[in-house]
Design a protein around this motif. Structure first.
Motif, short mmCIF file in Angstrom:
data_model
loop_
_atom_site.label_atom_id
_atom_site.label_comp_id
_atom_site.label_asym_id
_atom_site.label_seq_id
_atom_site.Cartn_x
_atom_site.Cartn_y
_atom_site.Cartn_z
N GLU A 55 0.84 -1.21 0.00
CA GLU A 55 0.00 0.00 0.00
C GLU A 55 0.87 1.26 0.00
O GLU A 55 0.36 2.37 0.01
CB GLU A 55 -0.91 -0.01 1.24
CG GLU A 55 -2.19 -0.82 1.08
CD GLU A 55 -3.22 -0.39 2.13
OE1 GLU A 55 -2.90 -0.47 3.33
OE2 GLU A 55 -4.31 0.02 1.74
N GLY A 56 2.22 1.06 0.10
CA GLY A 56 3.12 2.21 0.06
C GLY A 56 3.40 2.83 1.41
O GLY A 56 4.29 3.67 1.55
N PHE A 57 2.66 2.37 2.44
CA PHE A 57 2.83 2.99 3.77
C PHE A 57 3.78 2.08 4.57
O PHE A 57 3.44 0.92 4.85
CB PHE A 57 1.46 3.10 4.46
CG PHE A 57 1.48 3.78 5.79
CD1 PHE A 57 0.86 3.20 6.89
CD2 PHE A 57 2.11 5.00 5.97
CE1 PHE A 57 0.86 3.82 8.13
CE2 PHE A 57 2.13 5.64 7.20
CZ PHE A 57 1.50 5.05 8.28
N VAL A 58 4.98 2.58 4.89
CA VAL A 58 6.02 1.71 5.46
C VAL A 58 6.90 2.49 6.43
O VAL A 58 7.07 3.70 6.29
CB VAL A 58 6.87 1.11 4.31
CG1 VAL A 58 7.59 2.22 3.53
CG2 VAL A 58 7.86 0.08 4.82
N ASN A 59 7.41 1.77 7.41
CA ASN A 59 8.39 2.34 8.34
C ASN A 59 9.77 1.98 7.82
O ASN A 59 10.17 0.81 7.85
CB ASN A 59 8.18 1.76 9.76
CG ASN A 59 9.15 2.35 10.78
OD1 ASN A 59 10.32 2.61 10.44
ND2 ASN A 59 8.70 2.55 12.00
N VAL A 60 10.49 2.97 7.28
CA VAL A 60 11.77 2.65 6.62
C VAL A 60 12.86 2.28 7.61
O VAL A 60 13.92 1.80 7.22
CB VAL A 60 12.25 3.82 5.73
CG1 VAL A 60 11.35 3.99 4.53
CG2 VAL A 60 12.39 5.10 6.52
N ALA A 61 12.59 2.48 8.90
CA ALA A 61 13.60 2.09 9.89
C ALA A 61 13.46 0.60 10.24
O ALA A 61 14.45 -0.07 10.54
CB ALA A 61 13.46 2.94 11.15
N THR A 62 12.21 0.08 10.12
CA THR A 62 12.01 -1.31 10.55
C THR A 62 11.47 -2.21 9.45
O THR A 62 11.47 -3.42 9.58
CB THR A 62 10.96 -1.32 11.69
OG1 THR A 62 9.70 -0.84 11.12
CG2 THR A 62 11.37 -0.43 12.85
N GLY A 63 10.95 -1.60 8.38
CA GLY A 63 10.34 -2.40 7.31
C GLY A 63 8.90 -2.77 7.60
O GLY A 63 8.21 -3.38 6.78
N GLU A 64 8.40 -2.36 8.76
CA GLU A 64 7.00 -2.65 9.15
C GLU A 64 6.03 -1.90 8.23
O GLU A 64 6.30 -0.76 7.85
CB GLU A 64 6.83 -2.14 10.60
CG GLU A 64 5.63 -2.59 11.34
CD GLU A 64 5.53 -1.83 12.69
OE1 GLU A 64 6.53 -1.16 13.08
OE2 GLU A 64 4.46 -1.87 13.29
N THR A 65 4.94 -2.56 7.85
CA THR A 65 3.88 -1.86 7.11
C THR A 65 2.62 -1.84 7.98
O THR A 65 2.56 -2.52 9.01
CB THR A 65 3.55 -2.58 5.78
OG1 THR A 65 3.18 -3.92 6.09
CG2 THR A 65 4.77 -2.57 4.85
N HIS A 66 1.62 -1.04 7.54
CA HIS A 66 0.39 -0.93 8.33
C HIS A 66 -0.72 -0.50 7.37
O HIS A 66 -0.46 0.29 6.46
CB HIS A 66 0.57 0.11 9.44
CG HIS A 66 -0.51 0.08 10.47
ND1 HIS A 66 -1.76 0.64 10.27
CD2 HIS A 66 -0.56 -0.47 11.71
CE1 HIS A 66 -2.53 0.45 11.34
NE2 HIS A 66 -1.81 -0.21 12.25
N PRO A 67 -1.95 -0.98 7.57
CA PRO A 67 -3.04 -0.52 6.69
C PRO A 67 -3.21 1.00 6.84
O PRO A 67 -2.92 1.56 7.90
CB PRO A 67 -4.27 -1.25 7.21
CG PRO A 67 -3.75 -2.39 8.04
CD PRO A 67 -2.42 -1.97 8.57
N ILE A 68 -3.70 1.65 5.79
CA ILE A 68 -3.91 3.10 5.88
C ILE A 68 -5.24 3.41 6.57
O ILE A 68 -5.43 4.48 7.13
CB ILE A 68 -3.86 3.78 4.48
CG1 ILE A 68 -4.82 3.09 3.51
CG2 ILE A 68 -2.44 3.77 3.94
CD1 ILE A 68 -4.97 3.86 2.21
N VAL A 69 -6.19 2.44 6.51
CA VAL A 69 -7.44 2.56 7.29
C VAL A 69 -7.79 1.18 7.83
O VAL A 69 -7.38 0.16 7.24
CB VAL A 69 -8.61 3.09 6.42
CG1 VAL A 69 -8.42 4.54 6.04
CG2 VAL A 69 -8.82 2.24 5.18
N TRP A 70 -8.53 1.17 8.94
CA TRP A 70 -8.92 -0.13 9.53
C TRP A 70 -10.11 0.04 10.47
O TRP A 70 -10.52 1.13 10.77
CB TRP A 70 -7.75 -0.76 10.28
CG TRP A 70 -7.28 -0.02 11.51
CD1 TRP A 70 -7.64 -0.25 12.82
CD2 TRP A 70 -6.36 1.10 11.53
NE1 TRP A 70 -6.99 0.64 13.65
CE2 TRP A 70 -6.22 1.49 12.89
CE3 TRP A 70 -5.65 1.84 10.55
CZ2 TRP A 70 -5.37 2.54 13.29
CZ3 TRP A 70 -4.85 2.88 10.95
CH2 TRP A 70 -4.70 3.21 12.31
#
Ligand code: MN
Length: 625
Positions: free
Chosen positions: A610-625
């Protein structure tokens, strides 16, 4: 007895074989056994090696180089032409250890016309911007204007941030092999530019760890300079780790103590204007006696801003106004950066063998520039560029870089509701959100889609891929930026450092219109309001630059600012002191992903669908939920 003029090789682009022939001739010219072309006699000359003024000197020029320097009348050889400037003070041509010429938004031949009247005769080009658009043509692009006779020397440093992080793709991909080939290809390549992605350098688990260290290795192998970018690294362990990694400089320092620690731990300090005044005053108060490890750099300055305040000369004036002796300030843009970049055989001082690049001042304290010579000839008189500006008909690989093979639609920006609840939780960012966590808000749901909320300064921000042809779109909600005015959107193909399209808007339809207009004009800025394009700026080269004069580009930017002033822009302060209310030009830097950012929005990729990412950890997360 002088032997006839030899047909010397062309030394626009330096190579070792020709360098020997040039210097063999310079040796004989200095001894008066071969004729010189020109002699420039000046009232006084600053020797930057000893920081001393030499009175009534003559500089003897052969081809583009300095053949001899000495007291007036001391040269024994023949000279074809003599010029005497008894009232002017000669200092070396100014140089940049770290500048993105792309940020002037002018192609190299037009950049030279803009900055040379300001005393700039050489630039180390920090080249991840164009490289992220077209990596393979990076050197060809940066050397083309000089190859055709432009008097400004550009020393390319391929950027490590190609791509900026492991979560980005498209346009260019540099590793050990590419850096090795760049350094092999040209002696003009001075090293590796700004290693920025600190998580990838300091974390062996990071997917880009091997790529970054491969580029560092290739640079060491060829004795190139590894430039750093230590934004946010202020604690002693990080500074030690940064210097220990072999990163030789930092231009991201903000505070005196941070810079003092970096200086005393072996980093070459490149001061940018926004932190220079306080730091100069502080270093003087600390009694710094050796300024040789300090340079002033521009990093980024648009053509409009350069027309307003100047180029490197502005940086020098600022230092002098804050108490630094003019001679030291001049060393900080001549011999210091030249020595750091291992370019002293060619630039940085008025001395034999170097290019005859000379800034002629009619007043030293105010750095008032009367004339500039480059390659042994006048390059500017007053504010007017009089040097060669080659016509470059940039080919398709440089001018067709917004590769979108479909029409972008409003649907691309719709954010479907995760349930039929009246609200949905959303992850939000904001410009320069230098925090570990993203922001979470409850947003309204209407017709199955999660909606903006202008009453709470919430709008949509999107990244549209311009490299694959598919126009992959990542979109999410952002806080405190974008237009409140209905049916309005702003976007650009200038989105540091990956330079995909970014677009922010109060309606999905307006956002789609911006993306399609950017494709149609092949790059730049577009502002849409009321269902039409109300302003546009063309960057037809790489989507980053234009092959036009600074004045022409500035006129387009002023028209954009004027149209932008009619829009109601949302705003909230963030961590960055360089984020202001009004027309959000700085959004072109709000897409930065290298340190110290954490959560960012990038074009959809395998590691960040989805393009939403933590560049320090590689973790992603939904943009809505
Ligand atoms: Mn930089």
């Amino acid at each position: 007895m002088t032997s006839p003029n030899t047909n010397l090789p062309d030394d626009l682009l330096i190579n070792a074989a020709d360098e020997v022939l040039i210097r063999q001739d310079l040796t004989l010219t200095a001894l008066g056994r071969r004729p010189a072309d020109r002699l420039l006699r000046v009232g006084r000359l600053l020797d930057v090696h000893s920081r001393s003024w030499l009175e009534d000197q003559e500089v003897v020029i052969k081809g583009r180089r300095i053949g001899y320097v000495g007291p007036a009348g001391s040269y024994q050889g023949e000279v074809s032409e003599r010029v005497h400037e008894p009232h002017l003070a000669a200092v070396p041509g100014f140089g940049e250890a770290h500048k993105h010429i792309e940020s002037s938004h002018l192609t190299p031949e037009w950049e030279a016309a803009l900055v040379m009247p300001h005393g700039v005769t050489w630039t180390c080009e920090a080249s991840h911007e164009f490289s992220n658009v077209n990596g393979t043509r990076n050197l060809e692009f940066w050397l083309e204007a000089r190859r055709r006779g432009s008097p400004m020397k550009i020393f390319p440093l391929p950027g490590s941030a190609v791509p900026p992080t492991a979560y980005e793709w498209g346009g260019g991909h540099f590793g050990y092999d590419e850096q090795k080939s760049f350094l092999n290809e040209s002696l003009m390549v001075a090293g590796l530019d700004e290693v920025m992605d600190w998580p990838s350098v300091s974390n062996p688990e990071n997917p880009a760890y091997d790529r970054l260290w491969g580029m560092i290795r290739a640079t060491f192998e060829q004795r190139g300079v590894v430039e750093g970018h230590g934004a946010g690294l202020r604690d002693l362990p990080s500074i030690n780790a940064f210097a220990g990694a072999g990163l030789a400089s930092d231009h991201e320092g903000w505070f005196l103590e941070e810079i003092w620690e970096k200086l005393t731990h072996g980093l070459f300090i490149e001061l940018r204007p926004h932190s220079l005044p306080e730091v100069i005053k502080g270093l003087i108060e600390k009694g710094l006696s050796d300024w040789s490890q300090i340079a002033f750099v521009t990093d980024d300055r648009s053509a409009s801003d350069t027309l307003k305040i100047g180029a490197t000369d502005y940086n020098v004036r600022l230092a002098i106004e804050n108490g630094l002796a003019p001679e030291i300030a001049i060393q900080c843009v001549t011999i210091n950066p030249a020595r750091h970049m291992r370019l002293t055989p060619w630039v940085g001082s008025i001395a034999p063998g170097r290019f005859a690049d000379i800034v002629l001042l009619d007043d030293v304290k105010t750095l008032s520039i009367a004339k500039v010579w480059a390659d042994g000839k006048p390059a500017s008189e007053g504010k007017t560029f009089v040097g060669v500006r080659p016509e470059v008909d940039w080919p398709a690989w440089a001018t067709q870089t917004v590769r979108i093979d479909r029409s972008v639609t409003a649907e691309d920006f719709r954010i479907a509701a995760p349930s039929d609840e009246a609200t949905a939780k959303a992850a939000l960012l904001r410009p320069f959100h230098w925090a570990d966590d993203f922001i979470t808000m409850d947003l309204p749901v209407r017709d199955g889609a999660v909606e903006r909320d202008h009453d709470r300064n919430v709008t949509k921000f999107a990244i549209v891929d311009r490299f694959s042809g598919e126009a992959k779109v990542a979109r999410m909600f952002w806080l405190g930026t974008g237009p409140r005015t209905p049916d309005t959107a702003l976007g650009a193909t200038l989105g540091h450092d990956k330079h995909n399209i970014w677009v922010v808007g109060s309606s999905d339809e307006a956002m789609a219109m911006v993306a399609n207009a950017l494709k149609e004009q092949q790059g730049g800025w577009v502002l849409v309001s009321g269902g039409k394009v109300v302003a546009r700026v063309r960057y037809e080269v790489g989507g980053l630059m234009t092959a036009r004069s600074a004045e022409e580009l500035d006129a387009e930017m002023q028209a954009l600012y004027k149209a932008g002033a009619e829009i109601d822009w949302m705003y909230e302060p963030t961590f960055s002191p360089r984020w202001w209310p009004g027309f959000p030009e700085r959004l072109s830097f709000a897409t930065l992903t290298c340190a110290p950012w954490r959560w960012v929005l990038v074009a959809p990729s395998g590691r960040a669908p989805e393009g939403f990412v933590n560049v320090a950890t590689g973790e992603t997360h939904p943009i809505v939920w």
